[in-house]
Design an enzyme around this catalytic site. Sequence first.
Site, short mmCIF file in Angstrom:
data_model
loop_
_atom_site.label_atom_id
_atom_site.label_comp_id
_atom_site.label_asym_id
_atom_site.label_seq_id
_atom_site.Cartn_x
_atom_site.Cartn_y
_atom_site.Cartn_z
N THR A 132 34.70 50.70 30.91
CA THR A 132 34.73 49.43 30.45
C THR A 132 34.24 49.00 29.50
O THR A 132 32.55 49.18 29.11
CB THR A 132 34.22 49.06 31.46
N ASP A 133 35.01 48.15 28.70
CA ASP A 133 33.87 47.68 27.56
C ASP A 133 32.57 46.82 27.76
O ASP A 133 31.59 45.97 26.97
CB ASP A 133 34.36 46.05 26.76
N GLU A 134 32.46 46.44 29.19
CA GLU A 134 31.21 45.50 29.73
C GLU A 134 30.38 46.45 28.91
O GLU A 134 28.41 45.90 30.24
CB GLU A 134 31.50 45.26 31.34
N TYR A 157 27.30 46.48 37.92
CA TYR A 157 28.95 47.59 37.40
C TYR A 157 28.35 48.10 36.05
O TYR A 157 28.63 49.04 36.39
CB TYR A 157 29.79 45.99 37.45
P1 NAD Z 1 41.22 48.85 41.07
O1 NAD Z 1 39.55 48.54 41.63
O2 NAD Z 1 41.39 48.11 41.18
O3 NAD Z 1 40.93 50.42 42.04
C1 NAD Z 1 39.87 51.42 41.88
C2 NAD Z 1 40.61 52.42 43.01
O4 NAD Z 1 39.70 53.44 43.33
C3 NAD Z 1 41.29 51.83 44.46
O5 NAD Z 1 42.74 53.26 44.72
C4 NAD Z 1 40.06 53.06 45.01
O6 NAD Z 1 40.56 52.92 46.05
C5 NAD Z 1 39.97 53.95 43.99
N1 NAD Z 1 38.12 54.86 45.03
C6 NAD Z 1 37.00 53.82 45.18
N2 NAD Z 1 35.74 54.59 45.09
C7 NAD Z 1 36.23 55.68 45.38
C8 NAD Z 1 36.11 56.76 45.56
N3 NAD Z 1 34.47 56.82 46.30
N4 NAD Z 1 36.58 57.48 45.95
C9 NAD Z 1 38.26 58.10 45.13
N5 NAD Z 1 38.89 57.08 45.14
C10 NAD Z 1 37.82 55.56 45.20
O7 NAD Z 1 40.12 49.27 39.46
P2 NAD Z 1 40.75 48.71 38.74
O8 NAD Z 1 40.78 47.85 37.80
O9 NAD Z 1 42.33 49.73 38.70
O10 NAD Z 1 39.85 49.82 37.62
C11 NAD Z 1 40.19 51.07 37.02
C12 NAD Z 1 39.00 52.01 35.88
O11 NAD Z 1 39.41 51.72 35.11
C13 NAD Z 1 37.65 51.18 36.65
O12 NAD Z 1 37.24 53.48 36.23
C14 NAD Z 1 36.68 50.52 35.83
O13 NAD Z 1 36.10 50.47 35.75
C15 NAD Z 1 38.23 50.58 34.58
N6 NAD Z 1 38.35 49.35 33.78
C16 NAD Z 1 38.91 48.30 34.43
C17 NAD Z 1 39.02 46.99 33.86
C18 NAD Z 1 40.21 46.00 34.25
O14 NAD Z 1 40.14 44.78 33.60
N7 NAD Z 1 40.17 45.88 35.62
C19 NAD Z 1 39.24 46.75 32.30
C20 NAD Z 1 38.49 48.04 32.30
C21 NAD Z 1 38.11 49.57 32.95
P1 TYD Z 2 36.59 38.79 36.65
O1 TYD Z 2 38.06 38.78 36.43
O2 TYD Z 2 35.80 39.03 37.39
O3 TYD Z 2 36.70 40.10 35.87
P2 TYD Z 2 34.80 40.17 34.47
O4 TYD Z 2 33.83 40.04 35.44
O5 TYD Z 2 34.85 41.98 35.28
O6 TYD Z 2 35.00 40.08 32.66
O7 TYD Z 2 36.21 37.62 35.58
C1 TYD Z 2 36.76 37.30 34.75
C2 TYD Z 2 35.34 35.83 33.62
O8 TYD Z 2 36.71 34.52 35.12
C3 TYD Z 2 34.59 36.42 34.47
O9 TYD Z 2 33.88 35.97 32.88
C4 TYD Z 2 34.25 34.87 35.38
C5 TYD Z 2 35.68 34.44 35.50
N1 TYD Z 2 35.74 34.36 37.05
C6 TYD Z 2 36.17 32.51 37.58
O10 TYD Z 2 35.34 31.47 36.44
N2 TYD Z 2 35.58 32.28 38.68
C7 TYD Z 2 36.32 33.54 39.74
O11 TYD Z 2 36.93 33.42 40.89
C8 TYD Z 2 36.68 34.96 38.91
C9 TYD Z 2 36.36 36.13 39.95
C10 TYD Z 2 36.12 34.98 37.45
#
Ligand code: NAD
Ligand code: TYD
Length: 351
Positions: A132-134, A157
Amino acid sequence: MPKRAKILITGGAGFIGSHVMRRFIKTDKYHIVNLDKLTYAGNLENLKDIEDSSNYEFIKGDICDFEFVKGLFTRNNFYGVIHLAAESHVDRSISNPIEFIQTNVVGTMSLLNAAKNSWNQSANHRFYHVSTDEVYGSLGDEGFFSETTPYDPKSPYSASKASSDHFVRAYGNTYGLPHVISNSSNNYGPNQFPEKLIPLMIHNIKNRKPLPIYGKGYNIRDWLYVEDHARAIELIFEQGGNGETYNVGGFNEWKNIDLIHLLCDIMDKKLGNEQGTSRKLITLVKDRAGHDMRYAIDASKLNSELGWKPSLQFAEGLEKTVDWYFENEKWLNDVTSGDYQKYYEEYYTNR
Ligand code: NAD
Ligand code: TYD
């Protein structure tokens, strides 16, 4: 790369993972093993259309269980790993940080160690960590995160993801593990669990429930449609340089409040409401602890080296996303039944 190379994808039943699975399975170039624990965020319904594919198998298991993961590597001759399994929600990491260390750090270590032992310094492999960019922290009004921005994670996180990125690079440096990392901005699209901003708001607007905006809603995120991310992941896996890092972003910064206004207007149109109806549900609530102000990605390396750029305009992507949630009411009802209501009632009371 061998023909029909066997790849281990972790977290393939989650949001981004399910889009990656679909993309890889459809190319028919690989045999995919999906390892997923099926936590609250994992859902095999996300993979219904591909579950019978001959180049796909699902294994339920925990990446933190090293003996189990080691056995999986011994039984399979994996060419590569695309590691997405994680605990992924910042708010949950604030209320339960330990689980994030366990899955994101210990789980990644378990996979790295199994890959190192199994691949035995052979260069013809690839361990890809989807991050992630975070990890870069928080920006002020100006500037962008590039691949050389120093790590400065600020939430449990992002600290856990930064730690796992560091371990991936350390295994590359120390043991010669072939690896690549990408750091993406916020994704949105079908199959996202309604705890993240966009699907939570869609769910609440549908149910005429308050739309909780943290603080004043001035925080900024750079939004990327999930299928554009999945396409970037395929490119980076196949063509990214060994040991390289690629930032992935949408060139699409939005203040939370402006985004929610746009979403309310799109939903009012779809619901046949008078314009302005859903905006009345917006409720400013207590800010998230340590809330990062702004994320913005400079994805020019991925663009110039691998020719990637996002394909969708935000309004179009958002509309597609809203349509998906309307068309998949059963999915949304299923994932918001059971513990979901209780979790959110307690969460908004105690936060
Ligand atoms: P998500 O929470 O939707 O899915 C996570 C998946 O991992 C689920 O299917 C869960 O069952 C599985 N999982 C969790 N713990 C596990 C374990 N101990 N063993 C096996 N499986 C397990 O997440 P996402 O949003 O699809 O993100 C996927 C990846 O991309 C993550 O690594 C996240 O950090 C990264 N990412 C997400 C975003 C975003 O905006 N969602 C952005 C940048 C990077
Ligand atoms: P989120 O989707 O949780 O992603 P991230 O925290 O990883 O960026 O949140 C996106 C933005 O929205 C973040 O600035 C937090 C804000 N947010 C709210 O204002 N209300 C909410 O209920 C949630 C879940 C997020």
